[in-house]
Motif scaffolding. Sequence first.
Motif, PDB file in Angstrom:
ATOM      1  N   THR A  77       0.822  -1.215   0.000  1.00 60.91           N
ATOM      2  CA  THR A  77       0.000   0.000   0.000  1.00 60.91           C
ATOM      3  C   THR A  77       0.849   1.254   0.000  1.00 60.91           C
ATOM      4  O   THR A  77       0.520   2.249  -0.661  1.00 60.91           O
ATOM      5  N   GLY A  80      -0.516   4.964  -0.064  1.00 66.77           N
ATOM      6  CA  GLY A  80      -1.913   4.918  -0.494  1.00 66.77           C
ATOM      7  C   GLY A  80      -2.183   5.697  -1.762  1.00 66.77           C
ATOM      8  O   GLY A  80      -3.316   5.715  -2.245  1.00 66.77           O
ATOM      9  N   ALA A 106      -1.977   5.441   5.396  1.00 62.50           N
ATOM     10  CA  ALA A 106      -2.659   5.400   4.098  1.00 62.50           C
ATOM     11  C   ALA A 106      -4.171   5.458   4.285  1.00 62.50           C
ATOM     12  O   ALA A 106      -4.877   6.121   3.514  1.00 62.50           O
TER      13      ALA A 106
END
Length: 209
Positions: A77, A80, A106
Motif C-alpha cells: 500500500t 496509499g 494510508a
Amino acid sequence: MVAQQIRTCDVLDERLLERLREVPREDFVPKNLRAAAFADTPIPIGRGQVMFAPMLDARLVNALALTPDDRVLEVGTGTGYVTAVMAGLARLIHSVEIIPEFKLRAAVSLAAQGVANAVLEVGDAARGFGRHAPYDAILVSGALPLGPDAHFRESLAVGGRLVVIVGVSPAMEARLIVREDADRFSERSLFETDVPVLINAPQPKRFYF
C-alpha cells in the motif's frame, strides 16, 4: 506532471490521465518532502521504502488496463497514492501492506480523499495473497527478484492481469502476465526499471567461495 512527464512515456489512457489529475499526489507525500511530490524521482517514506516516481506509477497502472468492474489486489500500500488512483478506475481495491504504520497512514489519507472502495489489510503478500481471489488485476509495488510465486498467477481470474517487477538491481524489468485461460498464461516485458525489493520476497541463492 501529467503533461510533462506521463504523456511523454506513452501513457495515453484518458481515464487514467484524468484520475492522475484528480488525485492530489502531494497529500500522500511525507510533509517534509512535499516540495518534491511531482519530481521525477522516488521519495523516501521510511523503513527503507520509497514512493515511486510519478512516471513509474503511471506506467505500472497503465499496464493493468483497469476497467470499472475490476477487482484489484495491490501488494504494498505504501502511502496509499496508487491505491487512490486505482480506486477511481476499478470497482474494488484490496491493498495489503506489511508495515502496520504505513497502512494506518494510508487509511487516513484515503479517507480524506473520500475513497470508499479500497480495503486495506496488514499482511505479508510476498508470495501471493489469495484471501479475496480471484482478482481481475494484481499490482506488486516492489521487486520480486525470482519473479512472482505461482500463487499470484493462480489468484488471477481468466483474463486477469498481473504487473510485477522482476530481477536484481540494477537489472530489473516490469512484466505483464495475463491469464489467457484456466491453464495458460502469456507474459511479456514492459520496460526496464530499478526499485526496492519487496519485503520478504524470495531471494536468489548466493554462493560463497
